[in-house]
Every structure is written in C-alpha cells, then in structure tokens.
Design an enzyme around this catalytic site. Structure first.
Site, short mmCIF file in Angstrom:
data_model
loop_
_atom_site.label_atom_id
_atom_site.label_comp_id
_atom_site.label_asym_id
_atom_site.label_seq_id
_atom_site.Cartn_x
_atom_site.Cartn_y
_atom_site.Cartn_z
N ARG B 95 -64.81 90.68 56.87
CA ARG B 95 -64.89 92.13 56.87
C ARG B 95 -64.37 92.70 55.54
O ARG B 95 -64.94 93.66 55.01
CB ARG B 95 -64.12 92.72 58.07
CG ARG B 95 -64.54 94.13 58.45
CD ARG B 95 -63.72 95.19 57.75
NE ARG B 95 -62.32 94.93 57.95
CZ ARG B 95 -61.42 94.90 56.97
NH1 ARG B 95 -61.74 95.18 55.73
NH2 ARG B 95 -60.16 94.61 57.23
N GLY B 142 -48.26 99.59 43.89
CA GLY B 142 -49.06 99.31 45.08
C GLY B 142 -49.28 100.58 45.88
O GLY B 142 -50.31 101.25 45.75
N ASP B 341 -48.12 84.18 71.32
CA ASP B 341 -47.05 83.78 72.22
C ASP B 341 -47.61 83.24 73.54
O ASP B 341 -47.16 82.22 74.06
CB ASP B 341 -46.14 84.99 72.47
CG ASP B 341 -45.15 84.75 73.60
OD1 ASP B 341 -44.42 83.76 73.53
OD2 ASP B 341 -45.12 85.56 74.55
N MET B 342 -48.62 83.91 74.05
CA MET B 342 -49.15 83.54 75.37
C MET B 342 -49.85 82.19 75.36
O MET B 342 -50.00 81.55 76.40
CB MET B 342 -50.13 84.62 75.85
CG MET B 342 -49.43 85.94 76.18
SD MET B 342 -50.58 87.32 76.25
CE MET B 342 -51.29 87.08 77.87
N GLU B 368 -54.78 98.88 51.84
CA GLU B 368 -55.42 100.15 52.18
C GLU B 368 -54.43 101.13 52.80
O GLU B 368 -54.74 101.83 53.76
CB GLU B 368 -56.58 99.92 53.15
CG GLU B 368 -57.72 99.14 52.53
CD GLU B 368 -58.54 99.99 51.59
OE1 GLU B 368 -58.41 101.22 51.63
OE2 GLU B 368 -59.31 99.41 50.81
C1 LIG Z 1 -55.12 90.05 50.57
C2 LIG Z 1 -55.02 91.36 49.85
C3 LIG Z 1 -56.15 91.94 49.30
C4 LIG Z 1 -56.06 93.13 48.58
N1 LIG Z 1 -57.19 93.65 48.01
C5 LIG Z 1 -57.07 94.73 47.16
C6 LIG Z 1 -58.19 95.20 46.41
O1 LIG Z 1 -59.30 94.69 46.56
N2 LIG Z 1 -58.02 96.20 45.54
C7 LIG Z 1 -56.79 96.80 45.33
O2 LIG Z 1 -56.69 97.69 44.50
N3 LIG Z 1 -55.72 96.38 46.04
C8 LIG Z 1 -55.82 95.36 46.93
N4 LIG Z 1 -54.71 94.91 47.64
C9 LIG Z 1 -53.42 95.52 47.35
C10 LIG Z 1 -52.89 96.42 48.47
O3 LIG Z 1 -53.65 97.61 48.54
C11 LIG Z 1 -51.42 96.68 48.20
O4 LIG Z 1 -50.73 95.48 48.49
C12 LIG Z 1 -50.87 97.83 49.05
O5 LIG Z 1 -51.33 99.06 48.54
C13 LIG Z 1 -49.33 97.85 49.09
O6 LIG Z 1 -48.79 97.76 47.82
P1 LIG Z 1 -47.64 96.69 47.49
O7 LIG Z 1 -48.10 95.37 47.96
O8 LIG Z 1 -47.31 96.85 46.07
O9 LIG Z 1 -46.42 97.10 48.39
P2 LIG Z 1 -45.33 98.29 48.13
O10 LIG Z 1 -46.02 99.52 47.69
O11 LIG Z 1 -44.29 97.71 47.23
O12 LIG Z 1 -44.79 98.45 49.56
C14 LIG Z 1 -43.88 97.53 50.20
C15 LIG Z 1 -43.35 98.15 51.48
O13 LIG Z 1 -42.69 99.35 51.18
C16 LIG Z 1 -43.17 100.41 51.97
N5 LIG Z 1 -43.14 101.66 51.21
C17 LIG Z 1 -43.77 101.95 50.03
N6 LIG Z 1 -43.50 103.19 49.64
C18 LIG Z 1 -42.69 103.73 50.58
C19 LIG Z 1 -42.07 104.99 50.75
N7 LIG Z 1 -42.26 105.98 49.88
N8 LIG Z 1 -41.30 105.18 51.84
C20 LIG Z 1 -41.12 104.21 52.74
N9 LIG Z 1 -41.68 102.99 52.65
C21 LIG Z 1 -42.46 102.76 51.57
C22 LIG Z 1 -44.58 100.01 52.36
O14 LIG Z 1 -44.96 100.63 53.57
C23 LIG Z 1 -44.43 98.51 52.50
O15 LIG Z 1 -44.00 98.20 53.78
C24 LIG Z 1 -54.80 93.76 48.42
C25 LIG Z 1 -53.66 93.20 49.02
C26 LIG Z 1 -53.77 92.01 49.72
C27 LIG Z 1 -52.53 91.42 50.32
#
Ligand SMILES: Cc1cc2nc3c(=O)[nH]c(=O)nc-3n(C[C@H](O)[C@H](O)[C@H](O)COP(=O)(O)OP(=O)(O)OC[C@H]3O[C@@H](n4cnc5c(N)ncnc54)[C@H](O)[C@@H]3O)c2cc1C
Lengths: 249, 389
Positions: B95, B142, B341-342, B368
């Site tokens: 997906r 991110g 778990d189940m 996303e």
């Molecule tokens: C397998 C995979 C495929 C991906 N594919 C793409 C892609 O094709 N294109 C692309 O551009 N990106 C892609 N991503 C990136 C993805 O969109 C990011 O990982 C995501 O936006 C989160 O950013 P981060 O990993 O830097 O986490 P962070 O932003 O560092 O967040 C870490 C944690 O902190 C929390 N957090 C962040 N800000 C706050 C706040 N202000 N208050 C409270 N909590 C907060 C978040 O909820 C999260 O739990 C992919 C990621 C993965 C794992």
C-alpha cells in the site's frame, strides 16, 4: 463474429451458505454475489476469440432480477461489449430460462454461444445442452480447449478417463470446463468504461415463450455436520467397528 | 454463525457502496489474494519489494486511480479507498508503494505541475513505467518539515539543488523524485530525474518494519536542474501538505485492511485452538477482545466511508483526514498487537501474517504525521490555539 455468453448470478463460493429453517431456499441476507465461475471462464474465452480475430462482439445475457445487473456490469468491465437482462420477477426453472435465452439467440443470431458447463449453486448442468437442442445447433460440452478455423470449430473435451476432440460447424453451443482458461480481472479503467456500455432490459413475458415451471424444489437440506473422530485401541477393534457400526466392510 | 464474519461488514455498509465500488473492491481483493498474498511473507523476510507486481498493478489501473485524465482511471474516492484497503490487507509496504506513487508523487505533479510536466510524467507513471518517490523528510526534520535545510538557488535560468532527504519510500528504485526545498521565496517542489549528476541514493537497512518496501536516503550535491524542473504552482509548505492529505486519506482506509487481516486470523485461530479442553474463543476474555476488534473496525469503516463521500463532495478538510488517520492507524496497531498476543507463540512466526502487520503498522503510525502530531492538528482545530507552531 458475434458470441453470446449467458451469465448467472450465484453466491460467492467464499460465503457460508445457510439453508432457511423451512428448507424453501437459502438465506440471502449478507450473501455476496458473483458471476458463476464457469460463466466467467466463458466470458474470458469469448473475449480471447474476439481479440484473436481482431473484431466481433461479445454479448452477455442473464435471465434474472434487477440485481443481476451487477454481475452483467462486471462482465462488461472484463471487456464484453453489451449486455441483455431478460427480466423475470420470480426465479424460473432451467427449461424456462433456456427457452428465454434460445428466443433471444434466435433474434441476435450469434455464431457461438459459450456458457459455463454448470452453475456452482444448483449444479444443474442443463442450459447449454437445452439451448443446443432448442436451436438445433451442434454442442461441445466440458470444453478445455477451443480453436476456430473459418466456419469450423474444434473443441477438446474433458471426458472420463481422457480427452476427446470434436469438430463441428457453427453456429454452435460450447460449455466451458474449469481448465479452459484463467479469467482476467475486471480492470479499473474497464470498470469505468462498463458504466457507459449498453445494458438493455427485456421483460421475460414479452418473449412469448412457455415459462410454466416443470421443476419444483421440494426442500433443501444442509449437509450433515461432520462428527468428531474417535480413537480405537487396536486393529481388531477397528475392523470390528467398521463392520458393525460403519457397516462398510 | 453469521455470514458477515467472512467479509467483516457488520453494519452492511456494502449497501451504501455503488456497484462500481463493490466491483472495484472485489477485483482488487481477488488480485491480491491470488498474486500478492502467496509471496509477501518471503519479500518481508528477504527485505525486497515485489517489483514484478508493478506492471500488473499498472495494467489493473491502480496508480493514480482517483486522478482524472492523463491515462488515469478516474475512480471516485470511495473506490480509491477500497483499493488501498485491499492492498494493505496483504501488506502495508505494498500500500505504501501505491500511496507514494499515486497520492504523493503523481498527485504533486497533478496538483502543482505545469501542463507539460503532467503530460510528460503522469501517463507513464500511471502505466508503472516511471516510478516516483517523494522527498520531504530530512534527518533533522520529520514532524516539522517546515524546518527543512535542503536548498535550491537560482543559477541562470535553472537551479542548483543541495541537501539530503531521509526515510524516502521507493527512493532507490524511483525514476524521478519529487523533492521539496527552500528557495528565497519559501518552500517549493522540484522533479529530479534519476541519474542527474550529483543525485545519489542509499538504502536504509536494519528495518524491523516495512521490510517489503524500499526506504532510502537521497543526496543532492550541486544538482543542476532546468527551470522546467520546478513545480510552478507549488508555493509554500501547503503544497507538500496537500499531497500528504491525499496519502493520509488512503492510509486511513488501508489500516482497515491490515486490521481486518489480523482480526480474521485471531478469530480463526482462537476458534480452532483448544486450551483447558475448550476453544480459546469460548472464553469470555477472548470474546471480549474479538468483540472490541469488530467494534473498532466497524467504526473505522464508517469514518472512512463518510470521509470518502466528503472528499468526493469537496467538503473534506485536512483535519477530517487527521482524525481518520489518527484513529484508524491506532486502531489497527492495537488490533495487531492484541491478535499477536492471542496467537501465543504462533503469533511471533511468519506462518501467520499478524506479527508482520504489527511491525508494519509501527511505521504507519509514525509516517504521514505521527499519532500525536495529528492530535496537535485536531487540538488546534477545536481550540483555536496551536500547541506546536
Ligand atoms: C518506513 C518509512 C517510510 C517513510 N517514507 C517517507 C517518504 O516517502 N517521504 C517522506 O518525506 N518521509 C517518509 N517517512 C518519514 C516520516 O514521514 C517521518 O518519520 C515522520 O514524519 C516523523 O518524523 P521523525 O521520524 O523525524 O520523528 P519526530 O518528528 O522526531 O517525532 C518523534 C516523536 O515525537 C513526537 N512529536 C514530534 N513533535 C511533537 C510535538 N510538537 N509535540 C509532541 N510530540 C511531538 C512524534 O509524535 C513522535 O512520536 C517515512 C518513514 C518511515 C519509517
């Protein structure tokens, strides 16, 4: 070449079928409906013949209720050109259905009728043969291979213990077996195009054929639930049980 | 036993779908069951994407299915959602591929590209002959993509691009990357073709999640781009965010597919598995779990169907999508964990699809817009006070 393909709406083989408590039929709430898989093979074969010849028309026909449109649309989405729904407000028996299709066929004048060898719901295996008789056309049932050359058609049939090859002139009726082909999926653009393809409705009463039922379903029974197995202590006991209880030896 | 179990349509939502919607779902489901499910476990184990499926999915019309013109199928959004649901019932990685190709890369060009860019790329992308990726996330940015450091500066009529992107789905297998970068006027998008001098990729290894999907880093080292590489209508962060809204919409539907697979597996397993001389499904604790799963999936289905209707009617706002993405992915992750778990020890092996879905959904929860980021988006919407900007 024009090919007519009769299509039946049947319960999805993946759904659990429940017989109504009074045995008059099956519970249809929550049943998903599909094209009879053997008819799907018939549609596929008709489409392949058309594609190979580079021209022609594949016409679907159903004798059923308004809801059957959905299966006709699916067939159109696979690639058939148009569909005819012969509307019958109540279910008809096989003879009446065959008469209705034969009547439409005599107006449409297809070179071939390709139809599933049987429907997976009632397993009647009758309509194809009846059509051949009513139209006075040759028939080749249980086809596993179809080849056309000019006015002639050659079909390989699956018969007990082997294969039989028959050749006959057209127009003719062919019924499809499981191994004839693997039907294509309705593609998404195909589904969009199907919306605009003609689906004409004809009232079954307007055909002027005898629809009087000759067959009555008296009762339906669900298959018996499988009993749990039982362990026996020795070969002697096994032989004993097979003889006295199961009565198979 | 009720029939709905096999289809998981407890509230008979099928009656609210058009025949075309049902036909679409049936066709995709059949395709997935025959051609995807049998091979997906091996791809996950080997950490490979099933490339051989790309032409099949294209022929089927999956890519850009809800876009109009340019060789796309032009389906409505409910049908599009159902496609995502059926793909994710097999694997979230599949997906993801479809989402990135359709809702991110194709949609970016569709919404923000010039007529020339649309005609050049979209038909080939719909045919699966060109694969796209979408580079927004960076190592240090991110959840807050507005802080991106990738920059493009004017050079004569064209541009020079510098920076890096990380976590990019399809990165190394893509023929073109939609890359978001800052210019003097703010954020804009560029189409960078594979092989452009200075553009390179490296795959991210060691993933425990989304193993049947490629995730890469993209590097831009003085990449020279023509003026025609810029997406002319993409101005500001709202341009990539509009793409994310499209992808998140599909994810909300997709999560139902993953949840359904896990629920079905837990149901079948606990009905067959006996402990203390009775099927597990005969214990109240287990029934409670199954009923909660059924309830949550049914709620998620209702959310998605309504969301799809609003999207078709043009009344859907990004916040509506946030609620659906947040709820449905959390729901699917909870169900996957409970199902794991189940199944007891069998829940940890790949003879059953549950642990694979559970691991995949960890990514779906994060990408996303992580769960809490959607909380903040919705919090801002209902209070009028932004807690994160
Ligand atoms: C397998 C995979 C495929 C991906 N594919 C793409 C892609 O094709 N294109 C692309 O551009 N990106 C892609 N991503 C990136 C993805 O969109 C990011 O990982 C995501 O936006 C989160 O950013 P981060 O990993 O830097 O986490 P962070 O932003 O560092 O967040 C870490 C944690 O902190 C929390 N957090 C962040 N800000 C706050 C706040 N202000 N208050 C409270 N909590 C907060 C978040 O909820 C999260 O739990 C992919 C990621 C993965 C794992």
């Amino acid at each position: 070449m024009k090919i007519l393909v009769p299509v039946k709406r049947v319960p999805d083989p993946a759904t659990t079928i429940r017989v109504l408590p009074d045995g008059s039929g099956i519970a249809t709430d929550n049943v998903k409906w599909v094209i009879n898989p053997f008819d799907e093979i018939a549609i596929e074969e008709a489409l392949r013949i058309k594609e190979k010849q580079g021209s022609g028309e594949v016409v679907l026909i159903s004798v059923g209720q308004t809801a059957w449109q959905e299966q006709l649309r699916t067939g159109l989405a696979m690639g058939a050109d148009r569909a005819i729904l012969v509307k019958a407000d109540t279910p008809l028996d096989t003879l009446a259905i065959a008469r209705a299709i034969a009547k439409v066929a005599s107006d449409e004048k297809p070179e071939l009728i390709i139809i599933g060898k049987q429907a997976i719901d009632d397993d009647s295996n009758q309509i194809g043969q009846m059509l051949a008789e009513m139209l006075g056309w040759p028939q080749a049932t249980f086809a596993s291979k179809v080849e056309l050359a000019g006015e002639k058609c050659t079909v390989v049939r699956e018969v007990d213990g082997g294969l039989e090859t028959v050749a006959f002139p057209m127009p003719a009726v062919i019924t499809t077996d499981l191994r004839l082909n693997e039907p294509r999926y309705a593609s998404l653009p195909g589904i969009m195009k199907a919306r605009k393809k003609p689906l004409n409705e004809i009232a079954v009463d307007s055909l002027g054929v005898d629809l009087a039922p000759k067959l009555k379903i008296k009762t339906l029974n669900a298959p018996e639930k499988r009993q749990a197995g039982r362990k026996v202590a020795s070969v002697e006991e096994l032989v004993q049980v097979l003889h006295t209880e199961a009565k198979v030896i | 036993m009720a029939d709905f179990i096999s289809d998981l349509d407890f509230y008979q939502l099928d009656e609210l779908l058009s025949p075309e919607d049902r036909m679409t779902r049936a066709a995709v489901r059949q395709f997935v069951q025959r051609e995807v499910t049998p091979h997906v476990e091996k791809h996950f184990a080997d950490s490979t994407f099933p490339l051989e499926l790309i032409p099949r999915l294209a022929e089927f019309g999956v890519f850009g299915a809800n876009l109009k013109g340019y060789g796309c199928a032009g389906m409505n959004n409910v049908a599009y959602g159902l496609i995502m649901q059926e793909l994710e019932a097999a694997d979230s990685g599949l997906r993801s591929f479809a989402s990135v190709q359709s809702a991110l890369a194709m949609y970016a060009i569709y919404a923000w590209g010039s007529e020339e860019q649309k005609n050049r790329y979209l038909p080939l992308m719909a045919q699966g002959k060109l694969i796209g990726c979408f580079g927004l996330t960076e190592p240090d940015h991110g959840s807050d993509p507005g802080g991106m450091e990738t920059r493009a500066r004017k050079d004569g009529h064209g541009w020079i691009l510098n920076g890096m992107k990380r976590w990019i789905t399809n990165g190394s297998i893509a023929d073109l990357a939609v890359v978001w970068a800052k210019i003097d006027q703010g954020i804009t998008g560029f189409i960078v073709e594979k092989g452009a001098p200075g553009f390179s990729t490296r795959d991210i290894h060691g993933k425990f999640s989304m193993r049947a999907s490629i995730t890469s880093e993209l590097f831009f080292d003085d990449v020279r781009l023509d003026a025609g590489a810029q997406l002319p209508a993409a101005r500001g962060l709202k341009a990539p965010l509009a793409c994310l809204t499209q992808a998140r919409y599909g994810i909300a539907w997709g999560a139902i597919g993953a949840a359904r697979t896990c629920y079905q597996c837990a149901l079948d397993y606990t009905r067959a598995r006996k402990q203390f001389s009775r099927p597990l499904a005969g214990y109240q604790l287990v029934q409670n779990k199954l009923v909660n799963m059924l309830t949550e999936i049914t709620k998620a289905q209702l959310i998605c169907l309504r969301l799809g209707q609003m999207k078709d009617a043009g009344t859907m706002r990004p916040e509506h999508v946030s609620l659906a993405k947040r709820n449905n992915v959390q729901m699917a992750l909870d169900i996957a964990r409970t199902a794991r778990d189940m199944l007891g020890a069998n829940g940890i092996v790949n003879e059953y699809p549950v642990i694979r879905h559970m691991l995949n959904l960890e990514t779906v929860n994060t990408y996303e817009g992580a769960y809490d980021v959607h909380t903040l988006i919705l919090g801002r919407d209902i209070t009028g006070i932004g807690a994160f900007d």
